[in-house]
Design a protein around this motif. Sequence first.
Motif, PDB file in Angstrom:
ATOM      1  N   UNK A 194     -41.405  23.978   8.404  1.00  0.00           N
ATOM      2  CA  UNK A 194     -40.768  24.606   9.560  1.00  0.00           C
ATOM      3  C   UNK A 194     -41.415  24.127  10.859  1.00  0.00           C
ATOM      4  N   UNK A 195     -42.733  23.917  10.818  1.00  0.00           N
ATOM      5  CA  UNK A 195     -43.406  23.369  11.990  1.00  0.00           C
ATOM      6  C   UNK A 195     -42.934  21.963  12.305  1.00  0.00           C
ATOM      7  N   UNK A 208     -41.110  20.849  15.758  1.00  0.00           N
ATOM      8  CA  UNK A 208     -41.606  19.726  16.560  1.00  0.00           C
ATOM      9  C   UNK A 208     -40.533  18.658  16.736  1.00  0.00           C
ATOM     10  N   UNK A 209     -39.812  18.398  15.669  1.00  0.00           N
ATOM     11  CA  UNK A 209     -38.752  17.386  15.735  1.00  0.00           C
ATOM     12  C   UNK A 209     -37.646  17.824  16.684  1.00  0.00           C
ATOM     13  N   UNK A 210     -37.352  19.109  16.699  1.00  0.00           N
ATOM     14  CA  UNK A 210     -36.339  19.621  17.616  1.00  0.00           C
ATOM     15  C   UNK A 210     -36.769  19.384  19.059  1.00  0.00           C
ATOM     16  N   UNK A 230     -25.678  23.227  18.663  1.00  0.00           N
ATOM     17  CA  UNK A 230     -26.347  22.904  17.403  1.00  0.00           C
ATOM     18  C   UNK A 230     -27.866  22.912  17.560  1.00  0.00           C
ATOM     19  N   UNK A 231     -28.364  22.426  18.687  1.00  0.00           N
ATOM     20  CA  UNK A 231     -29.809  22.465  18.905  1.00  0.00           C
ATOM     21  C   UNK A 231     -30.320  23.904  18.973  1.00  0.00           C
ATOM     22  N   UNK A 232     -29.581  24.750  19.678  1.00  0.00           N
ATOM     23  CA  UNK A 232     -29.979  26.160  19.773  1.00  0.00           C
ATOM     24  C   UNK A 232     -29.910  26.854  18.419  1.00  0.00           C
ATOM     25  N   UNK A 233     -28.912  26.470  17.642  1.00  0.00           N
ATOM     26  CA  UNK A 233     -28.783  27.070  16.315  1.00  0.00           C
ATOM     27  C   UNK A 233     -29.983  26.696  15.446  1.00  0.00           C
ATOM     28  N   UNK A 234     -30.408  25.446  15.512  1.00  0.00           N
ATOM     29  CA  UNK A 234     -31.583  25.027  14.746  1.00  0.00           C
ATOM     30  C   UNK A 234     -32.809  25.823  15.195  1.00  0.00           C
TER      31      UNK A 234
END
Length: 403
Positions: free
Chosen positions: A206-207, A211-213, A233-237
């Motif tokens: 999850x970390x 970080x990738x996000x 989609x970014x916010x959903x992730x």
Amino acid sequence: MTLGLQLAGTSLALEFLPVQDMTPTFFDSLKEYVGFTEQSSAALREFHPLAQPHIASIVDDFYAVIEAHPGAREAISGGAAQIGRLKQTLMRWLDKMLLGPHDEAYYELRARIGRVHVRISLPQQYMFTAMNRIRVQLFDVLRTEVDERDTSARIGKALNQIIDLELAIMLETYRADLIEKNRNSERLATIGHFAANIGHELRNPLGVVESSLYLVRQHLGEDAARAPQVAKHLNRIGTEVKRANQTIADVLDLARNKPPKRQPTDLRSLVESAVDAALLPAAVAFESTVPNGLTVTVDPDQLRQVLVNLITNACQAMQGRGHLWIEAEGISEGGVRLRVRDDGPGVPEEDARRIFDALFTTKAKGSGLGLALCRRIIEGHGGTVELEITETGASFLLTIPST
């Protein structure tokens, strides 16, 4: 079911009726054990018109004794208004006990009442002494109203039988609750073992996702990352990563069962900080009646977590629109009684008994850990948390002693 047969040129139709289960019920077994029969029911119905004029005074005496006893009085959290309602309920309870019918529907009704006693954490010793007081009062009426010895003996025997049945039903609800608590403890132990083994393993990936996000947002640039189709989609992730981390944190907190670090705490300030942390939706109106200067000896971080969980649940149940109240009052020897209630849809009766069980949830994306964690924290303080019976909304009552 019908079976057709051809015999000597004659057509026969045999109809098979469904086989009825003749196994005695739990209530049947109880009645057999104490010798309660239809004659017992008839004796109680015979006594009812003689007892009915005295029922109000029996009920008044019953609650006068409760109000005079600090330990019993603390089980009644609603003051004079609640006692008034409870008096009416007890009058109906006594009517039903004498009039019957003493069938399976009677047992189910009495079992529901017993579960209410369990839910409000009424100590069993008060249940026994309360029933004995009613027994004494009814026998006083019997001696006053019935002179004929055989009739008095017959009614007296039936009274002892029905009160013994009432006690047995109530004890069964306490026994069932104890079994359920033991099962819940075993479930929590399993969760704890599971969480200790994989919590670290889950947080690492999850970390990486988090970080990738962040790196993806940086790579796309501010304008591209804010484009509606991309931002969604970014916010959903980001939201789902945060939810997964919170679930892991809840599991670990539930498993650790950390003892509270008690310290004197201003309750009004603690409630205000919990409301701020819960981020109330704009359409939720909040009202607090926590008195100024009310100090309690609690673990402020743990109690704040309980309040945030309850406030968040209330806002979700109300779908972000409604009224939320937090009320508090000091009780004997420095303890506190704290109520969190809302005007949402409330909790269905079929869910009320399981609502504090770990992993039980009615939410599409719920973890089933929040209320289980609330109960563990409050019980760690030596207190209780209960879902109150209300006409509208949901109301959670926290009772926390001073030590």
